[in-house]
Design an enzyme around this catalytic site. Sequence first.
Site, PDB file in Angstrom:
ATOM      1  N   ASN A  41      37.064  38.577  33.436  1.00  0.00           N
ATOM      2  CA  ASN A  41      38.395  39.101  33.105  1.00  0.00           C
ATOM      3  C   ASN A  41      39.114  38.373  31.991  1.00  0.00           C
ATOM      4  O   ASN A  41      40.282  38.656  31.726  1.00  0.00           O
ATOM      5  CB  ASN A  41      39.306  39.182  34.334  1.00  0.00           C
ATOM      6  CG  ASN A  41      38.684  39.959  35.467  1.00  0.00           C
ATOM      7  OD1 ASN A  41      38.617  39.483  36.584  1.00  0.00           O
ATOM      8  ND2 ASN A  41      38.198  41.158  35.169  1.00  0.00           N
ATOM      9  N   PRO A  90      33.136  43.118  41.723  1.00  0.00           N
ATOM     10  CA  PRO A  90      34.481  43.591  41.371  1.00  0.00           C
ATOM     11  C   PRO A  90      35.521  43.143  42.387  1.00  0.00           C
ATOM     12  O   PRO A  90      35.257  43.088  43.584  1.00  0.00           O
ATOM     13  CB  PRO A  90      34.323  45.114  41.367  1.00  0.00           C
ATOM     14  CG  PRO A  90      33.138  45.392  42.213  1.00  0.00           C
ATOM     15  CD  PRO A  90      32.231  44.217  42.082  1.00  0.00           C
ATOM     16  N   GLY A 130      40.422  42.707  39.320  1.00  0.00           N
ATOM     17  CA  GLY A 130      39.753  41.815  38.389  1.00  0.00           C
ATOM     18  C   GLY A 130      38.259  42.062  38.467  1.00  0.00           C
ATOM     19  O   GLY A 130      37.840  43.190  38.524  1.00  0.00           O
ATOM     20  N   SER A 131      37.454  41.006  38.473  1.00  0.00           N
ATOM     21  CA  SER A 131      36.010  41.143  38.712  1.00  0.00           C
ATOM     22  C   SER A 131      35.237  40.054  37.995  1.00  0.00           C
ATOM     23  O   SER A 131      35.692  39.480  37.006  1.00  0.00           O
ATOM     24  CB  SER A 131      35.442  42.492  38.253  1.00  0.00           C
ATOM     25  OG  SER A 131      36.118  43.560  38.844  1.00  0.00           O
ATOM     26  N   ASN A 132      34.030  39.811  38.501  1.00  0.00           N
ATOM     27  CA  ASN A 132      33.001  39.059  37.797  1.00  0.00           C
ATOM     28  C   ASN A 132      31.771  39.959  37.693  1.00  0.00           C
ATOM     29  O   ASN A 132      31.500  40.751  38.598  1.00  0.00           O
ATOM     30  CB  ASN A 132      32.564  37.807  38.565  1.00  0.00           C
ATOM     31  CG  ASN A 132      33.708  36.918  38.981  1.00  0.00           C
ATOM     32  OD1 ASN A 132      34.450  36.426  38.153  1.00  0.00           O
ATOM     33  ND2 ASN A 132      33.840  36.705  40.287  1.00  0.00           N
TER      34      ASN A 132
END
Length: 804
Positions: A511, A261, A239-241
Amino acid sequence: MTLRNRLRLLGVAGLALFTVSASLPPAAASGAGAERRPAGGGLSAVIRYTEYGIPHIVAKDYAQLGFGTGWAQAADQVCTLADGFLTVRGERSRYFGPDAATDFSLSSAATNLSSDLYFRGVRDSGTVERLLKAPAPAGPSREVKETMRGFAAGYNAWIAQNRITDPACRGASWVRPVTALDVAARGYALAVLGGQGRGIDGITAAQPPTAAPPAAGVTPEEAAAAAKRLLSAQNADMGSNAVAFDGSTTANGRGLLLGNPHYPWQGGRRFWQAQQTIPGELNVAGASLLGATTISIGHNADVAWSHTVATGVPLNLHQLTLDPADPTVYLVDGERERMTRRTVSVPVKDAAPVKRTQWWTRYGPVTTSMGAALPLPWTASTAYALNDPNAVNLRMADTGLGFAKARSTADVERSLRRNQGLPWVNTIAADRAGHSFFSQSQVLPRITDELAQRCSTPLGRATYPASGLAVLDGSRKDCAPGSDRDAVQPGIFGPDRMPALKNLPYVENSNDSAWLTNAERPLTGYERVFGTVATPRSVRTRGAIEDVAAMARKGRLGVRDLQRQQFANRVPAGDLVASDAATWCAALPGGTAVGSDGAAVDVSGACRVLRRWDRSADSDSRGALLFDRFWRRASSAPAAELWRTPFDPADPVRTPRGLNTAAPRLGKALADAVAELRAAGIALDAPLGKHQFVERNGERLPIGGGTESLGVWNKTEPVWNPSGGGYTEVSAGSSYIQAVGWDDSRCPVARTLLTYSQSENPRSPQYSDQTRLYAGERWVTSRFCEKDIARSPALRVVRVHERR
């Protein structure tokens, strides 16, 4: 003369790179800084190691940069790299047996045999070789091909000149030299990870129907639900920000970027940290996915970028109408087309080779499933072919190389437009001049909503709205994906169709789709295959938008604000429901709730813990573990049952909200969580870090953060082992983190952290050093400029070289 100028002269004059060490301070020329100089000719590079084993690789051209990168990656991760090279050669069954599971790093294949049949088929068909021969930008550039050649040589030189100490592969016969083709094939595996890589079991199992009845399919409604689960970024192990702030929000008018990440902590999709320098040509720092020759996420002197896993669906299916007389012949506009047979032979440990035929069409391979929950039976009348446009995409490295050379976010955008090489991620960037940038520039099949409306089969009419997975009528030529004039390859969207935002106070992604990249400027107008509009966001997205929007409003931001955001460990789900849950809990008759086994459980102590909990997932937070175990169960309830106020697209960040305490699932969830913790001997108010930790060489390191259902920015997907003390390992979560800004100097202001450290070798000094930092919420100060590298107290200089 400064060291920087000396290095530039080295590049211009082509002098021997070992002279770099001569220009370093005296402390670097003796003891730990002593230079090792293997004898011989051929490729070479200088590697300067600073704190935490971070290599700063200096080379005079791309082949030698690849050489230094391959050497340094092998030094840290030889076993994981060797395992991945076995995968892309199709040789796992030969060494590990056909039935063992892969680590899922390079595909979803359930067994070694399935993996080998696919990747050996890719090798036998010459797919990667053809892509390597394609002229840029359709194929990789000369520079990238040179890094691949050098990487293979550097990896080979390391295994020839060093003794492997990692128990995972020490003395193993499968650690062997590799070729540039192996390196390219690993990049290819990453490109198709979201397409053919998802369907490998179905591709390798697909065989024409016999007299026996075919496997049962699923209803369109069941298929839609299965596809939604399969393709949801929030349900994946990646996923990630990421957020970029423009100059209007910062203290000095320059940009800021925080990249976070979320990737696996073990295996072939780990990041590895380095700086790559070709004097006068390239200077970039960041992290690469293992086996990659260029920096995947990072920064240079002027630009920083990160990626988040995107919601675009990089594949589609074509439902084939078969010739009643021959199920290996399909009809297109009434004309018969015969499938292409690919017979693949796989060597197997202690057994005869396994031969299997794969069946290919104009659209791609025939597949009989997309995961166990989505069977696609091959019958006498119907089969399904998988279209993956990334199966002709070897452009990811060139896209990253363009970022590495960028001097502005506009240059980042130009690299995306020219190369169009990113298969499954968004890009978020900021620059020294104060610009912010977001783009969902993915290689996606060019499936417009109009095409899906006109050409979807009954199955596709269910799956496309639900998940973006199109199932098109393969019997009609006019139902194939179209092409955009500005696209680098046929059948994909061109860059003008990509959702993008520029120069807003913030652009952020966690995401979900591009819709709320900036909540004040919603992005709309893109096709369903890119993602949804006006649909509920994940709790993590909602919490992230709340946080970054508040930061932008506060203004005068700096790198320290990014660091605080990374480790704030706020639990948005807790803010939404913990108070209501505590009040409801306290009102339960007799202080008891009935668990899923029908037993009454005293939950009165949990009520007090939930009320006092600080709504964070810090290591010392008391109540975080109880809430986590409760909410994992409770949040699986349908939204209509769970919330009093439903989702409102006009208020997407604050809805749904209001816990429906009448929901029957809540009592069971709380009773089960309390009973579970008590059975494990874990106090309801135990500090999170006491029971969420990793062990490294006997040292227990507390890990903060929380899982997807909690919505914590600092995502941690831990492994539950109650008999071992709670959460005793991390499977995925925060990985290579960078907080980057700029001041008036030429050196970026950067703080980084590789959560799981550089090496999986328990005998390496870099096995857990940064993990220890992560546990203490501490950072590494980036040594990007030459003066900072030279001042490192841990400086160690090594000249690496081929032996001829």
